[in-house]
Scaffold this motif. Structure first.
Motif, mmCIF file in Angstrom:
data_model
loop_
_atom_site.group_PDB
_atom_site.id
_atom_site.type_symbol
_atom_site.label_atom_id
_atom_site.label_comp_id
_atom_site.label_asym_id
_atom_site.label_seq_id
_atom_site.Cartn_x
_atom_site.Cartn_y
_atom_site.Cartn_z
ATOM 1 N N SER A 70 -5.519 0.076 10.729
ATOM 2 C CA SER A 70 -4.807 1.318 11.041
ATOM 3 C C SER A 70 -3.861 1.740 9.916
ATOM 4 O O SER A 70 -3.678 2.928 9.663
ATOM 5 C CB SER A 70 -4.045 1.187 12.360
ATOM 6 O OG SER A 70 -3.089 0.155 12.274
ATOM 7 N N ALA A 71 -3.278 0.771 9.224
ATOM 8 C CA ALA A 71 -2.398 1.103 8.099
ATOM 9 C C ALA A 71 -3.200 1.747 6.964
ATOM 10 O O ALA A 71 -2.733 2.686 6.317
ATOM 11 C CB ALA A 71 -1.677 -0.146 7.596
ATOM 12 N N ASP A 72 -4.417 1.255 6.738
ATOM 13 C CA ASP A 72 -5.284 1.849 5.718
ATOM 14 C C ASP A 72 -5.643 3.282 6.081
ATOM 15 O O ASP A 72 -5.611 4.182 5.245
ATOM 16 C CB ASP A 72 -6.567 1.039 5.547
ATOM 17 C CG ASP A 72 -6.316 -0.378 5.065
ATOM 18 O OD1 ASP A 72 -5.334 -0.585 4.319
ATOM 19 O OD2 ASP A 72 -7.098 -1.269 5.439
#
Length: 98
Positions: free
Chosen positions: A59-61
């Motif tokens: 999700s951070a990517d």
């Protein structure tokens, strides 16, 4: 008028701004700009994700790619080029990875 940077203009000038901003044509113009930005971001996001096809992204990517997709076209093109070249490069030898 209040000198605070975050204060909404008060008095006759402030009321006039609110009246103009509430006009249908102003709202339609603002919505059009939002729609154009959304389309541009979607296209840029597809460009940035293409070289990452097959790579597991968390999700951070995804959040970082979405943030990048909303940047200037030159930035998106530069990052896309970098990702394409990194994908096409041969793997680094073990000695260079440390």
């Amino acid at each position: 008028m209040n000198n605070s940077l975050d204060a909404w203009p008060t008095g006759a000038c402030g009321r006039r701004l609110v009246q103009v901003a509430d006009r249908p044509w102003v709202r339609e113009e603002v919505q059009g700009l939002r729609d154009a930005r959304s389309r541009r971001t979607a296209v840029n996001l597809a460009l940035l994700r293409a070289p990452l096809n097959g790579v597991d992204l968390d999700s951070a990517d995804h959040a970082m790619l979405t943030w990048l997709a909303d940047r200037d076209a030159d930035i998106v093109a530069g990052v896309h080029s970098l990702l394409d070249r990194a994908r096409a490069a041969p793997p680094a030898p073990e000695a260079c990875r440390e």
